[in-house]
Scaffold this motif. Structure first.
Motif, PDB file in Angstrom:
ATOM      1  N   CYS A 328       0.842  -1.205   0.000  1.00  0.00           N
ATOM      2  CA  CYS A 328       0.000   0.000   0.000  1.00  0.00           C
ATOM      3  C   CYS A 328       0.873   1.250   0.000  1.00  0.00           C
ATOM      4  O   CYS A 328       0.687   2.157  -0.816  1.00  0.00           O
ATOM      5  CB  CYS A 328      -0.929  -0.010   1.202  1.00  0.00           C
ATOM      6  N   VAL A 331       2.915   1.674  -3.428  1.00  0.00           N
ATOM      7  CA  VAL A 331       2.123   2.126  -4.580  1.00  0.00           C
ATOM      8  C   VAL A 331       1.753   3.602  -4.444  1.00  0.00           C
ATOM      9  O   VAL A 331       1.797   4.360  -5.421  1.00  0.00           O
ATOM     10  CB  VAL A 331       0.862   1.254  -4.742  1.00  0.00           C
ATOM     11  N   LYS A 335       3.073   5.796  -7.637  1.00  0.00           N
ATOM     12  CA  LYS A 335       1.985   5.626  -8.601  1.00  0.00           C
ATOM     13  C   LYS A 335       2.184   6.411  -9.901  1.00  0.00           C
ATOM     14  O   LYS A 335       2.023   5.870 -10.998  1.00  0.00           O
ATOM     15  CB  LYS A 335       0.656   6.008  -7.944  1.00  0.00           C
ATOM     16  N   ALA A 362      -4.580   1.195  -3.836  1.00  0.00           N
ATOM     17  CA  ALA A 362      -3.503   0.882  -2.899  1.00  0.00           C
ATOM     18  C   ALA A 362      -4.041   0.447  -1.541  1.00  0.00           C
ATOM     19  O   ALA A 362      -3.493  -0.461  -0.898  1.00  0.00           O
ATOM     20  CB  ALA A 362      -2.587   2.096  -2.736  1.00  0.00           C
TER      21      ALA A 362
END
Length: 440
Positions: A328, A331, A335, A362
């Motif tokens: 999480c 990302v 991103k 995420a």
């Protein structure tokens, strides 16, 4: 290197077994990601849409082969845990002949039904020539896909998750290099990307088979006579067929989702194909941990070590949850950089859609970690029907929510659909687990 998972530290064993699996599965994804990156950068959104649509179709077509290989691996692991090496060799020989024949049949049918596949996928007219050319090459690699996955499953069943990774790494480097050479330099278009993938698949399969026949006599197939053990074959087919149906659920659902995306325009298709590769990479370690749990549980079940089975589940779920938090954060930080890797200079709309999707997605990645963990437990215990039903629930709900939300709120609807599907899957698997525990 063989590894007996019925002895020693469970947590250490899971980590040692999982790390090569994670590396191998990440490298496996590089086949398609390399194609996606090179095609997107040098050939544009239309070619990228074609290759992405072809990917979902290939996953569907090879799900039978992959499922049979995975299901066979569970049987191999249990026989290895029992210490019954004669039956292990017989089971391997039976399974190899069966899945090889199905792979050949699947290849023939794929070429015969190529035009029908393209119509069912609702590929935009401008992308039809590219996907047709690409699939004509890619179908030739179906048998190589079988060879690699069969021998890799055999090696993992005896605790060797490292060797398949070594050969896959060599093939992945070759694939990436050939992608650049054939697409960017020689300008072969999507055909070049397909040729690179098939050649890499062939190399990894042949190297894996060569290793077994040079160094692991235990896993040699019977050469002089084919001894058919009906009970073993029935058990292998039962386990493999259910796993194959489960594997098919995912690509069927993805094909349905892809058809919804294909109706939204080329930019949405390209963005979806890019974020799908990110999703695949994010979830690969969770799937690899699940596979290591499956092998560990299967070996211990075969050996009668029931206390170690429960401990494997607990340790594995803790590892899955920790990874979900880690991915999480990763990302969310990377991103935009990741999306720009897939985009050409004039594809900023695609980048923007992808960034919005990943910002939301995420936070959902911990859900498939938990579902994969409990799925690994059920597979290792031989409860294949439970994993099949759970997967069917997840993908059916996900496809339905995509069909409702994506036309209304765009690509983010696909992220919400994943969350709803995974949550429904969790509810079912935990309820099923409680029933199993109550009946023990």
């Amino acid at each position: 290197m063989q590894q007996d998972l019925t002895q020693g530290s469970i947590r250490a064993g899971l980590i040692r077994f999982s790390l090569p699996l994670i590396a191998g599965n990440l490298l496996q994804q590089l086949y398609n990601v390399a194609d996606t990156l090179i095609v997107g950068r040098f050939l544009g959104n239309v070619a990228l849409a074609a290759v992405g649509s072809a990917f979902s179709l290939m996953i569907l077509l090879t799900s039978l082969v992959l499922g049979l290989c995975m299901g066979s691996g569970v049987v191999f692991s249990q026989l290895y845990g029992e210490g019954n090496m004669d039956k292990l060799k017989t089971a391997m020989t039976n399974a190899f002949c069966l899945i090889a024949a199905l792979s050949v049949l699947l290849t023939v049918l794929s070429y015969a039904l190529l035009d029908a596949f393209i119509v069912l996928l609702r590929v935009p007219p401008e992308a039809v020539p590219d996907i047709t050319s690409y699939l004509r090459v890619i179908f030739a690699g179906i048998f190589f896909t079988f060879l690699y996955n069969f021998f890799a499953a055999a090696l993992r069943s005896v605790g060797d998750s490292r060797t398949p990774v070594v050969y896959l790494a060599l093939a992945s480097v070759m694939n990436a290099g050939l992608d650049v050479l054939l697409v960017a330099v020689f300008r072969w278009g999507v055909v070049g990307a397909g040729v690179a993938t098939v050649m890499a698949e062939g190399i990894s399969a042949l190297l894996c088979a060569w290793h077994i026949y040079r160094r692991i006599p235990l896993l040699h197939l019977a050469r002089r006579e084919l001894k058919i053990d009906r009970r073993l074959l029935r058990e292998t087919v039962s386990s493999g067929a259910i796993t194959a149906m489960q594997q098919a659920c995912q690509p069927i659902g993805k094909a349905l989702i892809q058809s919804v995306m294909n109706a939204q325009g080329v930019s949405v298709i390209a963005a979806f194909n890019a974020v799908s590769r990110v999703d695949d990479f994010a979830c690969i370690p969770e799937q690899s941990i699940s596979s290591s749990m499956m092998t560990c549980i299967a070996q211990n079940r075969g050996a009668g070590e029931h206390a170690r089975v429960g401990e494997t589940l607990r340790r594995g779920m803790m590892i899955e949850a920790a990874y979900g938090v880690l991915i999480c954060a990763a990302v969310l930080l990377a991103k935009e950089l990741v999306m720009r890797l897939f985009a050409a200079q004039d594809s900023m709309q695609m980048v923007s859609m992808g960034v919005d999707y990943l910002t939301l997605m995420a936070f959902f990645y911990i859900l498939p970690g938990i579902t994969n963990g409990i799925q690994g437990y059920f597979r290792g215990m031989g409860e294949m029907k439970t994993t099949l039903v759970a997967t069917f629930i997840q993908i059916s709900i996900r496809a339905l929510v995509v069909a409702v939300l994506v036309p209304r709120i765009g690509l983010n609807g696909a992220a919400w659909a994943c969350a709803v599907g995974w949550s429904a899957m969790l509810c079912y698997t935990f309820a099923r687990y409680r029933r199993v525990r109550e009946n023990e």
